[in-house]
Design a protein around this motif. Structure first.
Motif, PDB file in Angstrom:
ATOM      1  N   HIS A  98      78.897  -8.222 -21.827  1.00  0.00           N
ATOM      2  CA  HIS A  98      79.073  -6.796 -21.555  1.00  0.00           C
ATOM      3  C   HIS A  98      80.309  -6.228 -22.244  1.00  0.00           C
ATOM      4  CE1 HIS A  98      75.666  -6.152 -19.007  1.00  0.00           C
ATOM      5  NE2 HIS A  98      75.968  -7.213 -18.291  1.00  0.00           N
ATOM      6  N   GLN A  99      81.388  -6.981 -22.314  1.00  0.00           N
ATOM      7  CA  GLN A  99      82.589  -6.501 -23.013  1.00  0.00           C
ATOM      8  C   GLN A  99      82.327  -6.315 -24.500  1.00  0.00           C
ATOM      9  OE1 GLN A  99      85.622  -9.375 -22.088  1.00  0.00           O
ATOM     10  NE2 GLN A  99      85.906  -8.623 -20.002  1.00  0.00           N
ATOM     11  N   TYR A 100      81.676  -7.280 -25.110  1.00  0.00           N
ATOM     12  CA  TYR A 100      81.402  -7.195 -26.541  1.00  0.00           C
ATOM     13  C   TYR A 100      80.427  -6.049 -26.833  1.00  0.00           C
ATOM     14  CZ  TYR A 100      80.177  -8.397 -31.302  1.00  0.00           C
ATOM     15  OH  TYR A 100      79.951  -8.340 -32.656  1.00  0.00           O
ATOM     16  N   ARG A 101      79.387  -5.976 -26.035  1.00  0.00           N
ATOM     17  CA  ARG A 101      78.401  -4.918 -26.216  1.00  0.00           C
ATOM     18  C   ARG A 101      79.054  -3.544 -26.045  1.00  0.00           C
ATOM     19  NH1 ARG A 101      73.054  -3.919 -22.525  1.00  0.00           N
ATOM     20  NH2 ARG A 101      71.736  -3.045 -24.150  1.00  0.00           N
ATOM     21  N   TRP A 102      79.898  -3.414 -25.022  1.00  0.00           N
ATOM     22  CA  TRP A 102      80.566  -2.139 -24.784  1.00  0.00           C
ATOM     23  C   TRP A 102      81.506  -1.788 -25.930  1.00  0.00           C
ATOM     24  CZ3 TRP A 102      79.986   2.281 -22.816  1.00  0.00           C
ATOM     25  CH2 TRP A 102      81.044   3.160 -22.698  1.00  0.00           C
ATOM     26  N   SER A 103      82.195  -2.778 -26.479  1.00  0.00           N
ATOM     27  CA  SER A 103      83.114  -2.494 -27.598  1.00  0.00           C
ATOM     28  C   SER A 103      82.347  -1.935 -28.797  1.00  0.00           C
ATOM     29  CB  SER A 103      83.910  -3.739 -27.992  1.00  0.00           C
ATOM     30  OG  SER A 103      83.104  -4.693 -28.635  1.00  0.00           O
ATOM     31  N   LEU A 104      81.151  -2.456 -29.046  1.00  0.00           N
ATOM     32  CA  LEU A 104      80.334  -1.942 -30.146  1.00  0.00           C
ATOM     33  C   LEU A 104      79.827  -0.533 -29.846  1.00  0.00           C
ATOM     34  CD1 LEU A 104      78.231  -5.124 -31.020  1.00  0.00           C
ATOM     35  CD2 LEU A 104      80.197  -4.219 -32.260  1.00  0.00           C
ATOM     36  N   ILE A 105      79.399  -0.312 -28.634  1.00  0.00           N
ATOM     37  CA  ILE A 105      78.913   1.017 -28.233  1.00  0.00           C
ATOM     38  C   ILE A 105      80.046   2.027 -28.319  1.00  0.00           C
ATOM     39  CG2 ILE A 105      78.105   2.375 -26.250  1.00  0.00           C
ATOM     40  CD1 ILE A 105      76.434  -0.129 -25.455  1.00  0.00           C
ATOM     41  N   GLU A 106      81.207   1.640 -27.833  1.00  0.00           N
ATOM     42  CA  GLU A 106      82.368   2.527 -27.849  1.00  0.00           C
ATOM     43  C   GLU A 106      82.736   2.942 -29.280  1.00  0.00           C
ATOM     44  OE1 GLU A 106      86.057   2.481 -24.760  1.00  0.00           O
ATOM     45  OE2 GLU A 106      85.826   0.717 -26.026  1.00  0.00           O
ATOM     46  N   LYS A 107      82.668   2.016 -30.212  1.00  0.00           N
ATOM     47  CA  LYS A 107      82.953   2.340 -31.621  1.00  0.00           C
ATOM     48  C   LYS A 107      81.956   3.372 -32.154  1.00  0.00           C
ATOM     49  CE  LYS A 107      85.032  -2.083 -32.830  1.00  0.00           C
ATOM     50  NZ  LYS A 107      84.848  -3.362 -33.521  1.00  0.00           N
ATOM     51  N   ASN A 115      74.122   9.918 -32.278  1.00  0.00           N
ATOM     52  CA  ASN A 115      74.053  10.543 -30.960  1.00  0.00           C
ATOM     53  C   ASN A 115      73.660   9.490 -29.923  1.00  0.00           C
ATOM     54  OD1 ASN A 115      71.198  10.287 -30.912  1.00  0.00           O
ATOM     55  ND2 ASN A 115      70.973  12.227 -31.978  1.00  0.00           N
ATOM     56  N   ASN A 116      73.691   9.876 -28.667  1.00  0.00           N
ATOM     57  CA  ASN A 116      73.401   8.928 -27.579  1.00  0.00           C
ATOM     58  C   ASN A 116      72.007   8.319 -27.693  1.00  0.00           C
ATOM     59  OD1 ASN A 116      75.909   9.384 -26.557  1.00  0.00           O
ATOM     60  ND2 ASN A 116      75.235  10.397 -24.676  1.00  0.00           N
ATOM     61  N   LYS A 117      71.054   9.113 -28.097  1.00  0.00           N
ATOM     62  CA  LYS A 117      69.687   8.602 -28.220  1.00  0.00           C
ATOM     63  C   LYS A 117      69.606   7.508 -29.292  1.00  0.00           C
ATOM     64  CE  LYS A 117      64.898   9.954 -28.652  1.00  0.00           C
ATOM     65  NZ  LYS A 117      63.935  11.037 -28.615  1.00  0.00           N
ATOM     66  N   GLN A 118      70.268   7.716 -30.420  1.00  0.00           N
ATOM     67  CA  GLN A 118      70.259   6.729 -31.500  1.00  0.00           C
ATOM     68  C   GLN A 118      70.941   5.429 -31.055  1.00  0.00           C
ATOM     69  OE1 GLN A 118      72.162   9.409 -34.284  1.00  0.00           O
ATOM     70  NE2 GLN A 118      70.314   9.452 -35.576  1.00  0.00           N
ATOM     71  N   ILE A 119      72.045   5.554 -30.345  1.00  0.00           N
ATOM     72  CA  ILE A 119      72.748   4.362 -29.851  1.00  0.00           C
ATOM     73  C   ILE A 119      71.882   3.644 -28.815  1.00  0.00           C
ATOM     74  CG2 ILE A 119      74.798   3.528 -28.637  1.00  0.00           C
ATOM     75  CD1 ILE A 119      76.319   5.954 -29.829  1.00  0.00           C
ATOM     76  N   HIS A 130      69.018   5.777 -19.243  1.00  0.00           N
ATOM     77  CA  HIS A 130      69.462   4.415 -18.930  1.00  0.00           C
ATOM     78  C   HIS A 130      70.785   4.128 -19.655  1.00  0.00           C
ATOM     79  CE1 HIS A 130      68.823  -0.175 -19.344  1.00  0.00           C
ATOM     80  NE2 HIS A 130      69.399   0.077 -18.195  1.00  0.00           N
ATOM     81  N   PHE A 131      70.873   4.536 -20.893  1.00  0.00           N
ATOM     82  CA  PHE A 131      72.102   4.357 -21.675  1.00  0.00           C
ATOM     83  C   PHE A 131      73.271   5.111 -21.039  1.00  0.00           C
ATOM     84  CE2 PHE A 131      74.873   6.032 -25.102  1.00  0.00           C
ATOM     85  CZ  PHE A 131      75.466   4.834 -25.475  1.00  0.00           C
ATOM     86  N   SER A 132      73.048   6.349 -20.631  1.00  0.00           N
ATOM     87  CA  SER A 132      74.105   7.158 -20.006  1.00  0.00           C
ATOM     88  C   SER A 132      74.580   6.524 -18.699  1.00  0.00           C
ATOM     89  CB  SER A 132      73.617   8.573 -19.733  1.00  0.00           C
ATOM     90  OG  SER A 132      73.351   9.227 -20.942  1.00  0.00           O
ATOM     91  N   ASN A 133      73.634   6.031 -17.907  1.00  0.00           N
ATOM     92  CA  ASN A 133      73.997   5.351 -16.659  1.00  0.00           C
ATOM     93  C   ASN A 133      74.825   4.103 -16.927  1.00  0.00           C
ATOM     94  OD1 ASN A 133      72.700   7.235 -15.052  1.00  0.00           O
ATOM     95  ND2 ASN A 133      70.788   6.076 -14.992  1.00  0.00           N
ATOM     96  N   TYR A 134      74.456   3.357 -17.963  1.00  0.00           N
ATOM     97  CA  TYR A 134      75.208   2.161 -18.344  1.00  0.00           C
ATOM     98  C   TYR A 134      76.646   2.537 -18.720  1.00  0.00           C
ATOM     99  CZ  TYR A 134      76.587  -1.972 -21.048  1.00  0.00           C
ATOM    100  OH  TYR A 134      77.253  -3.066 -21.535  1.00  0.00           O
ATOM    101  N   CYS A 135      76.788   3.572 -19.515  1.00  0.00           N
ATOM    102  CA  CYS A 135      78.125   4.019 -19.938  1.00  0.00           C
ATOM    103  C   CYS A 135      78.975   4.442 -18.742  1.00  0.00           C
ATOM    104  CB  CYS A 135      78.023   5.174 -20.935  1.00  0.00           C
ATOM    105  SG  CYS A 135      77.339   4.687 -22.524  1.00  0.00           S
ATOM    106  N   GLN A 136      78.372   5.194 -17.829  1.00  0.00           N
ATOM    107  CA  GLN A 136      79.101   5.631 -16.638  1.00  0.00           C
ATOM    108  C   GLN A 136      79.522   4.445 -15.783  1.00  0.00           C
ATOM    109  OE1 GLN A 136      76.568   8.469 -14.686  1.00  0.00           O
ATOM    110  NE2 GLN A 136      76.959  10.073 -16.210  1.00  0.00           N
ATOM    111  N   LYS A 137      78.636   3.489 -15.626  1.00  0.00           N
ATOM    112  CA  LYS A 137      78.937   2.293 -14.835  1.00  0.00           C
ATOM    113  C   LYS A 137      80.105   1.523 -15.452  1.00  0.00           C
ATOM    114  CE  LYS A 137      76.802  -2.013 -13.309  1.00  0.00           C
ATOM    115  NZ  LYS A 137      75.620  -2.870 -13.384  1.00  0.00           N
ATOM    116  N   ILE A 138      80.091   1.343 -16.765  1.00  0.00           N
ATOM    117  CA  ILE A 138      81.162   0.622 -17.448  1.00  0.00           C
ATOM    118  C   ILE A 138      82.482   1.380 -17.318  1.00  0.00           C
ATOM    119  CG2 ILE A 138      82.003  -0.157 -19.708  1.00  0.00           C
ATOM    120  CD1 ILE A 138      79.812  -1.950 -18.634  1.00  0.00           C
TER     121      ILE A 138
END
Length: 146
Positions: A98-107, A115-119, A130-138
């Protein structure tokens, strides 16, 4: 082994019962050693860098990053995988993933090129929600950790 080499000079080895039983003893010791050390052999066959490379290459497909799939790829048990990962990397596999995945998403979010849909599509989220919920949770998790 020394007894066999000493004995070979005095008799015909092909019919010697002594050599036969000595060789059986040696094979028995080898077989017992293989059983004892087989776990260590498998462990030494697991390369940490190969493991990280596999995770980094497949981070975009969560199905390929499941513990049972990775363990199968590296021919180890899923239970052993968790303990091995924690011992060698100092963090649980789940947290690392989750840390590695989040670091890539954050970049990608900071770059503003996607945009969010592409990510969401790139990281195999079922949809943008689902992506937005994941970001909020993190983000909430990080705020609590600080």
């Amino acid at each position: 082994m020394q007894a066999i080499t000493d004995y070979k000079d005095s008799t015909d080895l092909s019919t010697s019962g002594f050599v036969y039983f000595q060789i059986l003893s040696v094979f028995g010791l080898i077989q017992q050693s293989l059983r004892t050390f087989s776990g260590i052999y498998v462990i030494s066959g697991l390369d940490k860098q190969q493991l990280l490379n596999y995770i980094h290459q497949n981070i975009y497909d969560p199905q390929k990053c499941r513990i049972d799939v990775i363990a199968s790829c590296f021919n180890i048990s899923p239970t052993y995988f968790g303990a091995y990962f924690k011992r060698n990397f100092g963090v649980s596999y789940r947290n690392y993933f989750h840390q590695y995945r989040w670091s890539l998403i954050e970049k990608r979010l900071k770059s503003g090129k996607l945009n969010n849909k592409q990510i969401a599509v790139e990281f195999c989220f079922s949809d943008e929600s689902h992506f937005s919920n994941y970001c909020q949770k993190i983000k909430k998790q990080r705020a609590l950790d600080q």
